[in-house]
Design an enzyme around this catalytic site. Structure first.
Site, PDB file in Angstrom:
ATOM      1  N   CYS A   2      51.017  33.409   7.658  1.00 10.40           N
ATOM      2  CA  CYS A   2      51.149  34.819   8.006  1.00 10.40           C
ATOM      3  C   CYS A   2      50.277  35.086   9.227  1.00 10.40           C
ATOM      4  O   CYS A   2      49.382  34.317   9.552  1.00 10.40           O
ATOM      5  CB  CYS A   2      50.676  35.692   6.858  1.00 10.40           C
ATOM      6  SG  CYS A   2      51.525  35.369   5.327  1.00 10.40           S
ATOM      7  N   ARG A  27      54.181  32.898  13.296  1.00  8.91           N
ATOM      8  CA  ARG A  27      53.468  32.462  12.088  1.00  8.91           C
ATOM      9  C   ARG A  27      54.176  32.879  10.803  1.00  8.91           C
ATOM     10  O   ARG A  27      53.800  32.445   9.714  1.00  8.91           O
ATOM     11  CB  ARG A  27      52.056  33.047  12.074  1.00  8.91           C
ATOM     12  CG  ARG A  27      51.216  32.622  13.236  1.00  8.91           C
ATOM     13  CD  ARG A  27      49.866  33.247  13.131  1.00  8.91           C
ATOM     14  NE  ARG A  27      49.116  32.678  12.028  1.00  8.91           N
ATOM     15  CZ  ARG A  27      48.353  31.613  12.097  1.00  8.91           C
ATOM     16  NH1 ARG A  27      48.239  30.978  13.237  1.00  8.91           N
ATOM     17  NH2 ARG A  27      47.712  31.169  11.048  1.00  8.91           N
ATOM     18  N   TRP A  74      54.815  35.487   5.853  1.00  7.18           N
ATOM     19  CA  TRP A  74      55.612  34.326   5.472  1.00  7.18           C
ATOM     20  C   TRP A  74      55.379  34.195   3.974  1.00  7.18           C
ATOM     21  O   TRP A  74      54.299  33.817   3.527  1.00  7.18           O
ATOM     22  CB  TRP A  74      55.123  33.082   6.214  1.00  7.18           C
ATOM     23  CG  TRP A  74      55.996  31.888   6.034  1.00  7.18           C
ATOM     24  CD1 TRP A  74      57.060  31.524   6.808  1.00  7.18           C
ATOM     25  CD2 TRP A  74      55.879  30.875   5.022  1.00  7.18           C
ATOM     26  NE1 TRP A  74      57.615  30.357   6.338  1.00  7.18           N
ATOM     27  CE2 TRP A  74      56.916  29.937   5.242  1.00  7.18           C
ATOM     28  CE3 TRP A  74      55.015  30.671   3.947  1.00  7.18           C
ATOM     29  CZ2 TRP A  74      57.102  28.823   4.438  1.00  7.18           C
ATOM     30  CZ3 TRP A  74      55.207  29.556   3.132  1.00  7.18           C
ATOM     31  CH2 TRP A  74      56.247  28.646   3.389  1.00  7.18           C
ATOM     32  N   ASN A 100      46.055  36.332   5.130  1.00  9.37           N
ATOM     33  CA  ASN A 100      46.769  35.077   5.334  1.00  9.37           C
ATOM     34  C   ASN A 100      46.059  34.028   4.491  1.00  9.37           C
ATOM     35  O   ASN A 100      44.838  33.926   4.552  1.00  9.37           O
ATOM     36  CB  ASN A 100      46.727  34.683   6.821  1.00  9.37           C
ATOM     37  CG  ASN A 100      47.243  33.272   7.050  1.00  9.37           C
ATOM     38  OD1 ASN A 100      48.142  32.823   6.344  1.00  9.37           O
ATOM     39  ND2 ASN A 100      46.681  32.577   8.016  1.00  9.37           N
ATOM     40  N   GLY A 101      46.833  33.272   3.716  1.00  8.31           N
ATOM     41  CA  GLY A 101      46.233  32.254   2.851  1.00  8.31           C
ATOM     42  C   GLY A 101      46.782  32.406   1.449  1.00  8.31           C
ATOM     43  O   GLY A 101      47.810  33.045   1.247  1.00  8.31           O
ATOM     44  N   GLU A 483      62.211  12.398  14.937  1.00 12.33           N
ATOM     45  CA  GLU A 483      61.853  13.659  15.588  1.00 12.33           C
ATOM     46  C   GLU A 483      63.113  14.377  16.099  1.00 12.33           C
ATOM     47  O   GLU A 483      63.212  15.603  16.003  1.00 12.33           O
ATOM     48  CB  GLU A 483      60.859  13.386  16.732  1.00 12.33           C
ATOM     49  CG  GLU A 483      60.453  14.578  17.560  1.00 12.33           C
ATOM     50  CD  GLU A 483      59.768  15.710  16.778  1.00 12.33           C
ATOM     51  OE1 GLU A 483      59.388  15.523  15.609  1.00 12.33           O
ATOM     52  OE2 GLU A 483      59.641  16.803  17.368  1.00 12.33           O
ATOM     53  N   LYS A 487      64.137  18.078  14.918  1.00  7.89           N
ATOM     54  CA  LYS A 487      64.404  19.202  15.829  1.00  7.89           C
ATOM     55  C   LYS A 487      65.736  19.840  15.478  1.00  7.89           C
ATOM     56  O   LYS A 487      65.875  21.056  15.417  1.00  7.89           O
ATOM     57  CB  LYS A 487      64.462  18.754  17.302  1.00  7.89           C
ATOM     58  CG  LYS A 487      63.181  18.429  17.986  1.00  7.89           C
ATOM     59  CD  LYS A 487      62.247  19.582  18.194  1.00  7.89           C
ATOM     60  CE  LYS A 487      61.376  19.842  17.035  1.00  7.89           C
ATOM     61  NZ  LYS A 487      60.125  19.287  16.777  1.00  7.89           N
ATOM     62  N   GLU A 490      65.577  21.746  12.127  1.00 12.48           N
ATOM     63  CA  GLU A 490      64.701  22.923  12.219  1.00 12.48           C
ATOM     64  C   GLU A 490      65.403  24.102  12.886  1.00 12.48           C
ATOM     65  O   GLU A 490      65.313  25.229  12.411  1.00 12.48           O
ATOM     66  CB  GLU A 490      63.456  22.599  13.081  1.00 12.48           C
ATOM     67  CG  GLU A 490      62.352  21.891  12.364  1.00 12.48           C
ATOM     68  CD  GLU A 490      61.177  21.629  13.290  1.00 12.48           C
ATOM     69  OE1 GLU A 490      60.057  21.958  12.900  1.00 12.48           O
ATOM     70  OE2 GLU A 490      61.355  21.078  14.394  1.00 12.48           O
ATOM     71  N   HIS A 506      71.912  -0.212   4.705  1.00 14.06           N
ATOM     72  CA  HIS A 506      71.399  -0.028   3.345  1.00 14.06           C
ATOM     73  C   HIS A 506      71.655   1.378   2.817  1.00 14.06           C
ATOM     74  O   HIS A 506      70.914   1.869   1.969  1.00 14.06           O
ATOM     75  CB  HIS A 506      69.899  -0.356   3.308  1.00 14.06           C
ATOM     76  CG  HIS A 506      69.597  -1.757   3.724  1.00 14.06           C
ATOM     77  ND1 HIS A 506      69.859  -2.847   2.931  1.00 14.06           N
ATOM     78  CD2 HIS A 506      69.106  -2.251   4.888  1.00 14.06           C
ATOM     79  CE1 HIS A 506      69.524  -3.956   3.571  1.00 14.06           C
ATOM     80  NE2 HIS A 506      69.069  -3.616   4.774  1.00 14.06           N
ATOM     81  N   LYS A 607      55.021  28.297  12.063  1.00  9.86           N
ATOM     82  CA  LYS A 607      54.436  27.394  13.065  1.00  9.86           C
ATOM     83  C   LYS A 607      53.188  26.698  12.523  1.00  9.86           C
ATOM     84  O   LYS A 607      52.943  25.538  12.819  1.00  9.86           O
ATOM     85  CB  LYS A 607      54.079  28.232  14.297  1.00  9.86           C
ATOM     86  CG  LYS A 607      53.479  27.451  15.424  1.00  9.86           C
ATOM     87  CD  LYS A 607      54.552  26.876  16.297  1.00  9.86           C
ATOM     88  CE  LYS A 607      54.025  25.958  17.357  1.00  9.86           C
ATOM     89  NZ  LYS A 607      54.941  24.821  17.549  1.00  9.86           N
TER      90      LYS A 607
HETATM   91  C1  G6P Z   1      54.836  23.057  10.966  1.00  8.74           C
HETATM   92  C2  G6P Z   1      55.408  23.285  12.357  1.00  8.74           C
HETATM   93  C3  G6P Z   1      55.678  21.945  13.021  1.00  8.74           C
HETATM   94  C4  G6P Z   1      54.411  21.109  13.060  1.00  8.74           C
HETATM   95  C5  G6P Z   1      53.798  20.948  11.671  1.00  8.74           C
HETATM   96  C6  G6P Z   1      52.404  20.368  11.760  1.00  8.74           C
HETATM   97  O1  G6P Z   1      55.784  22.466  10.155  1.00  8.74           O
HETATM   98  O2  G6P Z   1      56.588  24.038  12.275  1.00  8.74           O
HETATM   99  O3  G6P Z   1      56.141  22.154  14.334  1.00  8.74           O
HETATM  100  O4  G6P Z   1      54.712  19.844  13.568  1.00  8.74           O
HETATM  101  O5  G6P Z   1      53.669  22.230  11.035  1.00  8.74           O
HETATM  102  O6  G6P Z   1      51.588  21.278  12.435  1.00  8.74           O
HETATM  103  P1  G6P Z   1      50.341  20.926  13.298  1.00  8.74           P
HETATM  104  O7  G6P Z   1      49.910  22.251  13.857  1.00  8.74           O
HETATM  105  O8  G6P Z   1      49.334  20.343  12.370  1.00  8.74           O
HETATM  106  O9  G6P Z   1      50.753  19.983  14.351  1.00  8.74           O
END
Ligand code: G6P
Length: 612
Positions: A2, A27, A74, A100-101, A483, A487, A490, A506, A607
């Site tokens: 949040c 966030r 969030w 937040n938390g 990755e 992407k 996501e 496999h 994020k």
């Molecule tokens: C969330 C974000 C990702 C990020 C991950 C780890 O899932 O959406 O983009 O890679 O957290 O975050 P960090 O800030 O530790 O790289």
């Protein structure tokens, strides 16, 4: 996850809070709310969904007052709803709280408070906090600050809190434990925020609260103390990036802007860490002798940063001969990894606030390990808890899907691996120089890929409509496949799986049909991996899979097999992942755009994952 903001000064608080929340929306964005002190009352508005809904409400009926707090949510406890939105209030409406938390013992506290007559309106853990503070006042706390301190001592879990008291005019209270909170210092005005970008347009100096600290903000003063009440002399830091860094700069989304920033970010890292004579400076604070004796490295991270860690492992093993392990921080912290104090632990994190990564650091410190982090955010918890940090220096990354932070983390590993290989004598100075010459070609190669975005757009739009896609890669580009798939899922919400191409037989081969886009990362390499990858592509072709290849310019084999090809410039094998992934970022981007998703704020994601 949040976002929390707060303001005290002489201006109208509501527009400042909304502006800050807009900048923090990455966030969390399932509901938003603000509360403002107004002539002896706390007035508040909350709304479900995006911040724009709250803005509409405020446009019709503005909330006046120059002291307030705000929140973008969030959801963790309780579905997104107006009732569950913050701020939450005490029974008498005299205390408002944004949080937040996670308050882990909220159920227990709620029962105790309910037995004392408190009624709760929401399903959130947060709502216990204003009620608990109210109860402390009833039970004899002499002042708001004492009530907050007494309440905080009863909380278990993590929090960044912003608190208003109806009876404490022109004052914002805040506290931090395990969730980030900064205090922005202005001219006769002060701010709180979960993250610097929320207020970067208003301040140039900030205090990063430490865990277990709280503060009382007035327009012309900030007093920091521990929750035990001990005064703290806070360290005031200059903010190192500019307001423009957190703006769209004419791009349709932050993600597209951040993809375009990659050549500059990579060049800047090379300039900062490699001197004209080819010396690499990594600022680990550890002696060359430490690296000569080093036997084991453990990399821990989450999400995209985990893929960077996988790349780091491959590169470090390849160039230095040191045994390297990498793990998801959420797994690492619950297994028994048999780490001895001689192991160097490398946490990788864009935000520096990811809960699992932080927990892993704390465990490793207990085992006596040195912590050398790779991180983007100065003053973040990861940085503060590490012995030293390699800063990726990307500037704020606002798009939820990470792009520039990823390639910068890869560059950090490349420089780190070459540094260690040089120090240990795995590579001669001439060999290190050769590698560095090749590494310097990467930013231009990335730029070249970005220039091809129209071609990539056409391919992305052509294949966006299926339910699923498969990404295949080998060796250095196995993490690239993971990755690329990440992407895609996501931001476009298309199911996507990344796989080591050698594993295709496999299992995933059963999925292949003419409906399945198979993205094959098959850039030229000096070893047998390229040939093996070609064989895998042939296996896909034999089953009528829709092949999209990422291939090296001039390749003559791939056109015989692939329906669509994204050509990338040739760079040294070890460095291809930094170039190839940019093609996949753009591919996911245009697929998502064709699917009409909210690219910068994909559904359900946040994020910065500050809770487990
Ligand atoms: C969330 C974000 C990702 C990020 C991950 C780890 O899932 O959406 O983009 O890679 O957290 O975050 P960090 O800030 O530790 O790289």
């Amino acid at each position: 996850m949040c976002g929390v903001v707060g303001y005290i000064g002489s201006k109208e608080a509501a527009p400042i809070l909304i502006d800050g929340l807009q900048r923090l929306e990455y966030r969390g964005y399932d509901s938003a709310g603000i509360a403002v002190l107004n002539g002896g009352k706390i007035v508040s508005d909350k709304e479900m969904g995006r911040l724009a809904n709250l803005e509409k409400l405020l446009a019709k009926a503005p909330l006046a007052g120059s002291c307030g707090i705000g929140h973008t949510r969030w959801a963790t406890h309780g579905a997104p709803s107006q009732l569950n939105s913050h701020p939450h209030f005490s029974s008498d409406g005299a205390i408002a709280v944004v949080h937040n938390g996670i308050i882990e013992n909220y159920a227990e506290l709620r029962n105790e408070l309910a037995a004392k007559g408190h009624r709760f309106l929401s399903e959130t853990d947060t709502e216990t906090v204003p009620h608990l503070i109210e109860q402390e006042l009833k039970e004899g706390a002499a002042s708001p600050i004492e009530a907050v301190q007494r309440a905080l001592k009863k909380l278990r879990g993590a929090y960044a809190l912003g608190i208003l008291f109806r009876d404490a005019p022109d004052t914002v209270y805040c506290a931090r434990l395990g969730s980030p909170l900064i205090i922005g210092l202005g001219e006769k005005e002060n701010f709180i925020a979960s993250d610097v970008p929320a207020i970067i347009n208003r301040i140039s100096k900030a205090i990063y609260l430490n865990d277990g600290e709280m503060a009382v903000l007035r327009a012309d003063s900030v007093e920091v103390c521990t929750i035990e009440g001990e005064a703290v002399e806070p360290e005031v830091k200059e903010i190192s990036f500019k307001a423009e860094d957190a703006e769209h700069a004419g791009f349709e989304t932050f993600m597209l802007k951040e993809i375009h920033e990659q050549p500059r970010v990579l060049r800047a890292l090379l300039e900062k860490h490699v001197s004209a004579d080819g010396t690499i400076e990594i600022g680990s604070g550890l002696s060359p002798d430490y690296f000569r004796k080093l036997r084991r490295i453990m990399i821990v991270s989450c999400g995209t940063a985990y893929h960077a860690g996988m790349y780091g492992k491959l590169l470090l093993e390849n160039l230095t001969g040191i045994a390297v392990e990498t793990d998801l921080a959420s797994e690492f912290r619950y297994r028994d990894p048999k780490i001895d104090p001689g192991t160097l632990v490398i946490p990788v994190s864009q935000s520096g606030e990811t809960a699992d990564t932080l927990a892993s650091i704390r465990m490793a410190k207990d085992w006596g390990c040195k912590i050398f982090s790779i991180c983007n955010v100065e003053g973040s918890s990861v940085v503060r808890e590490s012995d030293a940090t390699f800063f990726t220096n990307c500037g704020p990354e606002i798009g939820v899907a990470s792009t520039k932070a990823y390639t910068a983390q890869q560059m950090a590993f490349a420089l780190f691996a070459l540094y260690i290989a040089g120090v240990r004598g795995n590579l001669t100075p001439e060999q290190v120089k050769d590698y560095l010459d090749d590494l310097h070609e990467v930013p231009d190669a990335v730029h070249y890929v970005i220039q091809k975005k129209e071609e990539i757009r056409v391919i992305g739009e052509k294949h966006h409509d299926g339910p699923s896609s498969l990404y295949l890669g080998r060796k250095f580009n196995f993490p690239t496949a993971l990755e690329g798939a990440l992407k895609n899922k996501e931001i476009s919400y298309q199911h996507a799986e990344g796989y080591a191409a050698g594993e295709m037989k496999h299992g995933p081969i059963a999925l292949i049909s003419e409906a399945l886009p198979v993205i094959c990362i098959c850039t030229k390499t000096a070893d047998e991996v390229y040939e093996k990858m070609l064989s895998n592509i042939k296996e896909v072709e034999a089953r009528n899979g829709r092949i999209i290849a990422v291939a090296t310019e001039g390749d003559t084999e791939i056109p015989k097999l692939a329906g669509d090809i994204i050509y990338v410039p040739e760079v040294r094998d070890e460095f291809t992942p930094m170039v190839n992934v940019v093609a996949l970022q753009l591919l996911a981007y245009y697929a998502a755009r064709a699917r009409g998703t909210d690219i910068d704020k994909p559904r359900n994601l946040a994020k910065s994952v500050t809770v487990e």
